[in-house]
Scaffold this motif. Structure first.
Motif, mmCIF file in Angstrom:
data_model
loop_
_atom_site.group_PDB
_atom_site.id
_atom_site.type_symbol
_atom_site.label_atom_id
_atom_site.label_comp_id
_atom_site.label_asym_id
_atom_site.label_seq_id
_atom_site.Cartn_x
_atom_site.Cartn_y
_atom_site.Cartn_z
ATOM 1 N N LEU A 216 -23.899 39.843 16.531
ATOM 2 C CA LEU A 216 -23.204 40.684 15.552
ATOM 3 C C LEU A 216 -22.548 41.879 16.225
ATOM 4 C CD1 LEU A 216 -25.757 40.660 12.576
ATOM 5 C CD2 LEU A 216 -23.680 39.284 12.865
ATOM 6 N N LYS A 217 -23.129 42.332 17.343
ATOM 7 C CA LYS A 217 -22.599 43.526 17.990
ATOM 8 C C LYS A 217 -21.533 43.217 19.035
ATOM 9 C CE LYS A 217 -26.015 43.944 21.696
ATOM 10 N NZ LYS A 217 -26.894 44.903 22.390
ATOM 11 N N ASP A 218 -21.216 41.929 19.255
ATOM 12 C CA ASP A 218 -20.190 41.584 20.246
ATOM 13 C C ASP A 218 -18.868 42.274 19.906
ATOM 14 O OD1 ASP A 218 -21.797 40.003 21.816
ATOM 15 O OD2 ASP A 218 -21.127 38.101 20.966
ATOM 16 N N SER A 219 -18.191 42.753 20.955
ATOM 17 C CA SER A 219 -16.888 43.394 20.750
ATOM 18 C C SER A 219 -15.865 42.330 20.346
ATOM 19 C CB SER A 219 -16.430 44.068 22.043
ATOM 20 O OG SER A 219 -16.113 43.060 22.993
ATOM 21 N N GLU A 220 -14.715 42.817 19.893
ATOM 22 C CA GLU A 220 -13.642 41.909 19.507
ATOM 23 C C GLU A 220 -13.250 41.003 20.686
ATOM 24 O OE1 GLU A 220 -10.660 43.797 17.097
ATOM 25 O OE2 GLU A 220 -9.107 42.426 17.844
ATOM 26 N N ASP A 221 -13.150 41.584 21.875
ATOM 27 C CA ASP A 221 -12.768 40.786 23.050
ATOM 28 C C ASP A 221 -13.818 39.731 23.379
ATOM 29 O OD1 ASP A 221 -10.427 42.134 23.309
ATOM 30 O OD2 ASP A 221 -11.096 43.457 24.933
ATOM 31 N N THR A 222 -15.081 40.132 23.292
ATOM 32 C CA THR A 222 -16.159 39.174 23.569
ATOM 33 C C THR A 222 -16.135 38.054 22.550
ATOM 34 O OG1 THR A 222 -17.478 40.963 24.493
ATOM 35 C CG2 THR A 222 -18.664 38.956 23.884
ATOM 36 N N LEU A 223 -15.941 38.429 21.298
ATOM 37 C CA LEU A 223 -15.881 37.422 20.240
ATOM 38 C C LEU A 223 -14.753 36.432 20.510
ATOM 39 C CD1 LEU A 223 -16.732 36.340 17.427
ATOM 40 C CD2 LEU A 223 -15.090 37.939 16.430
ATOM 41 N N ARG A 224 -13.569 36.982 20.868
ATOM 42 C CA ARG A 224 -12.418 36.101 21.106
ATOM 43 C C ARG A 224 -12.735 35.145 22.259
ATOM 44 N NH1 ARG A 224 -8.826 39.651 21.911
ATOM 45 N NH2 ARG A 224 -7.876 39.803 19.851
ATOM 46 N N ALA A 225 -13.305 35.683 23.331
ATOM 47 C CA ALA A 225 -13.616 34.848 24.499
ATOM 48 C C ALA A 225 -14.654 33.778 24.149
ATOM 49 C CB ALA A 225 -14.121 35.732 25.637
ATOM 50 N N LYS A 226 -15.645 34.143 23.369
ATOM 51 C CA LYS A 226 -16.679 33.158 23.017
ATOM 52 C C LYS A 226 -16.112 32.062 22.121
ATOM 53 C CE LYS A 226 -20.850 35.949 23.670
ATOM 54 N NZ LYS A 226 -21.998 36.627 23.028
ATOM 55 N N VAL A 227 -15.300 32.443 21.158
ATOM 56 C CA VAL A 227 -14.708 31.425 20.278
ATOM 57 C C VAL A 227 -13.805 30.491 21.087
ATOM 58 C CG1 VAL A 227 -13.135 31.038 18.329
ATOM 59 C CG2 VAL A 227 -14.902 32.799 18.166
ATOM 60 N N ARG A 228 -13.019 31.086 21.996
ATOM 61 C CA ARG A 228 -12.142 30.275 22.849
ATOM 62 C C ARG A 228 -12.944 29.270 23.686
ATOM 63 N NH1 ARG A 228 -6.946 32.678 24.204
ATOM 64 N NH2 ARG A 228 -5.906 32.686 22.182
ATOM 65 N N SER A 229 -14.161 29.668 24.075
ATOM 66 C CA SER A 229 -14.956 28.817 24.975
ATOM 67 C C SER A 229 -15.788 27.788 24.215
ATOM 68 C CB SER A 229 -15.899 29.682 25.814
ATOM 69 O OG SER A 229 -17.013 30.076 25.016
ATOM 70 N N MET A 230 -15.665 27.771 22.877
ATOM 71 C CA MET A 230 -16.563 26.909 22.105
ATOM 72 C C MET A 230 -16.383 25.431 22.413
ATOM 73 S SD MET A 230 -16.915 28.424 18.268
ATOM 74 C CE MET A 230 -17.954 27.087 17.709
ATOM 75 N N PHE A 231 -17.517 24.765 22.377
ATOM 76 C CA PHE A 231 -17.537 23.314 22.527
ATOM 77 C C PHE A 231 -16.861 22.696 21.304
ATOM 78 C CE2 PHE A 231 -19.517 19.178 21.907
ATOM 79 C CZ PHE A 231 -19.471 18.634 23.180
ATOM 80 N N THR A 232 -16.012 21.685 21.544
ATOM 81 C CA THR A 232 -15.343 21.032 20.425
ATOM 82 C C THR A 232 -15.374 19.527 20.680
ATOM 83 O OG1 THR A 232 -13.226 20.888 19.279
ATOM 84 C CG2 THR A 232 -13.144 21.705 21.540
ATOM 85 N N ASP A 233 -14.495 18.779 20.031
ATOM 86 C CA ASP A 233 -14.522 17.327 20.221
ATOM 87 C C ASP A 233 -14.180 16.979 21.678
ATOM 88 O OD1 ASP A 233 -14.119 14.640 20.337
ATOM 89 O OD2 ASP A 233 -12.817 14.523 18.576
ATOM 90 N N PRO A 234 -15.161 16.487 22.465
ATOM 91 C CA PRO A 234 -14.915 16.270 23.905
ATOM 92 C C PRO A 234 -13.999 15.073 24.170
ATOM 93 C CG PRO A 234 -17.113 15.494 23.303
ATOM 94 C CD PRO A 234 -16.520 16.096 22.067
ATOM 95 N N LYS A 235 -13.817 14.218 23.164
ATOM 96 C CA LYS A 235 -13.003 13.012 23.391
ATOM 97 C C LYS A 235 -11.514 13.293 23.197
ATOM 98 C CE LYS A 235 -15.089 10.295 20.418
ATOM 99 N NZ LYS A 235 -16.062 11.245 19.833
ATOM 100 N N ARG A 236 -11.240 14.512 22.716
ATOM 101 C CA ARG A 236 -9.859 14.824 22.398
ATOM 102 C C ARG A 236 -9.219 15.558 23.578
ATOM 103 N NH1 ARG A 236 -7.216 18.867 18.775
ATOM 104 N NH2 ARG A 236 -5.688 17.702 17.536
ATOM 105 N N LEU A 237 -8.191 14.949 24.164
ATOM 106 C CA LEU A 237 -7.599 15.541 25.359
ATOM 107 C C LEU A 237 -6.297 16.282 25.054
ATOM 108 C CD1 LEU A 237 -8.220 12.518 27.757
ATOM 109 C CD2 LEU A 237 -9.655 14.544 27.398
ATOM 110 N N ARG A 238 -5.548 15.804 24.077
ATOM 111 C CA ARG A 238 -4.267 16.422 23.726
ATOM 112 C C ARG A 238 -4.245 16.755 22.236
ATOM 113 N NH1 ARG A 238 -3.039 12.676 27.656
ATOM 114 N NH2 ARG A 238 -3.561 11.111 26.090
ATOM 115 N N ALA A 239 -3.407 17.720 21.871
ATOM 116 C CA ALA A 239 -3.294 18.139 20.463
ATOM 117 C C ALA A 239 -2.834 16.988 19.568
ATOM 118 C CB ALA A 239 -2.331 19.315 20.336
ATOM 119 N N THR A 240 -2.220 15.962 20.168
ATOM 120 C CA THR A 240 -1.729 14.846 19.370
ATOM 121 C C THR A 240 -2.761 13.731 19.231
ATOM 122 O OG1 THR A 240 -0.694 14.031 21.393
ATOM 123 C CG2 THR A 240 0.719 15.241 19.854
ATOM 124 N N ASP A 241 -3.931 13.876 19.910
ATOM 125 C CA ASP A 241 -5.012 12.898 19.719
ATOM 126 C C ASP A 241 -5.688 13.176 18.386
ATOM 127 O OD1 ASP A 241 -4.477 12.003 22.254
ATOM 128 O OD2 ASP A 241 -6.196 13.031 23.203
#
Ligand code: TRP
Length: 353
Positions: A216-241
């Motif tokens: 909850l106390k993460d700064s805006e920059d930390t939050l942005r970096a963590k969201v950017r680093s989130m694990f997502t669908d690993p099988k998807r390589l391109r935005a068009t997949d």
């Protein structure tokens, strides 16, 4: 639910809930617990407990508890739990919890404890990492029962892993009341709508020390970096997949934190059909989470700059709870005939030599 004789019907109903303060809170705490507590605190007189006695490996963890207790308090103030209407309680500041634990431990069978699935899992973990399981492991569930029964709480908002504990609490209260007359309120559990949140690594539940938490106390920059680093669908390589939404942490977070359901539905539809990139999905998630967390962060910083006021909050909530605890423990002692010195020696019981 029966109302014991010592509370008047005009009194507000009460909740007690809490956590073990071993570090700062993360957004999983918010989604699973704090957001629900916020909704309840206007209606119920609320006791928010910092259960310092119950941190596992207590004796090895004292510096973490000392620090974590203040961190959690700031998190609570940050999210808007209101010390003017609710009590923030330091468990060890109310020794009546400990005394009640001792009395109540006569009313809970060890077998019942050992069948509790949450405790079973915790015990297995402990046995894997410790040479000898401390007796405190068996005391702590009784202490949790004492936490709930001491302020005569009606409702206990918790995660579903705590349900077996509430069931034990009800059993103990019922057994005691039946034997010694109405003393305790028999409480009910209230389970939150959001289940345990997965960590940003997608590997398991979010944990304070698991390296996969957004605090909850993460700064805006930390939050942005963590969201950017989130694990997502690993099988998807391109935005068009075409991508998978189900079980995808980024979409789980959208469901938990993005109030704009039209946007979420649109992102899901485009994700499934390969019409949106991960970056956009994550940027929208960052926006939603930052809108939620920015005011929490600000309020937290406001209080963090005023440690004396925070101390007052903790002292007042703890003192108010202690007063109740003293009255209740007195009543329990009387029920258990521990007032030996009041009337002098009693007549011998039947069959006494
Ligand atoms: N055991 C709870 C947990 O691990 C914390 C806790 C202690 C609690 N006492 C309580 C929760 C009383 C609800 C009511 O999260």
């Amino acid at each position: 639910m029966s109302e014991p004789a010592n509370t008047s019907a005009a009194e507000r109903r009460r909740i007690l809930t809490g956590l073990r303060p071993s570090g700062p809170s993360h957004v999983g705490h918010y989604a699973g617990a704090f957001s629900q507590w916020l909704e309840l605190q206007d209606e119920y007189e609320s006791f928010f407990l910092l259960a310092d006695y119950q941190v596992s490996d207590y004796a090895d963890n004292l510096p973490w508890i000392r620090w974590g207790l203040w961190e959690v308090t700031l998190d609570w103030l940050g999210v808007g739990l209101d010390p003017d209407i609710s009590h923030f309680v330091i468990e060890s500041g109310v020794p009546e919890f400990a005394e009640l634990t001792l009395h109540l431990s006569w009313f809970l069978g060890l077998g019942h404890l050992q069948r509790n699935p949450t405790l079973k899992a915790e015990l297995a973990d402990l046995e894997a990492t410790t040479k000898s399981v401390p007796v405190a492991f068996f005391n702590y569930p009784v202490m949790q029962i004492a936490n709930i029964l001491l302020p005569l709480a009606h409702l206990v908002p918790v995660g579903d892993d705590q349900l077996p504990h509430i069931e034990m609490t009800r059993d103990v209260a019922i057994r005691f009341n039946r034997r010694f007359g109405d003393t305790f309120v028999v409480p009910e559990a209230r389970i939150g709508a959001v289940p345990r949140l997965v960590g940003i690594d997608g590997k398991g539940k979010m944990g304070t020390s698991a390296g996969n938490a957004i605090f909850l106390k993460d700064s805006e920059d930390t939050l942005r970096a963590k969201v950017r680093s989130m694990f997502t669908d690993p099988k998807r390589l391109r935005a068009t997949d075409p991508g998978t939404v189900e079980g995808n942490p980024v979409f789980m977070y959208h469901d938990a934190f993005n109030p704009n359901t039209d946007e979420v539905d649109d992102l899901k539809a485009r994700y499934r059909t390969g019409r949106v990139g991960d970056v956009e999905v994550k940027d929208r998630l960052f926006d939603a989470m930052n809108a939620l967390l920015a005011p929490i962060r600000d309020r937290r910083e406001h209080w963090a700059a005023r440690p004396d006021d925070v101390r007052d909050v903790l002292a007042a909530g703890t003192a108010a709870t202690k007063r109740r605890g003293e009255a209740l423990v007195e009543q329990v002692r009387t029920a258990l005939s521990l007032d030996y010195l009041r009337d002098g020696p009693p007549p011998p019981p039947e069959g006494a030599p």
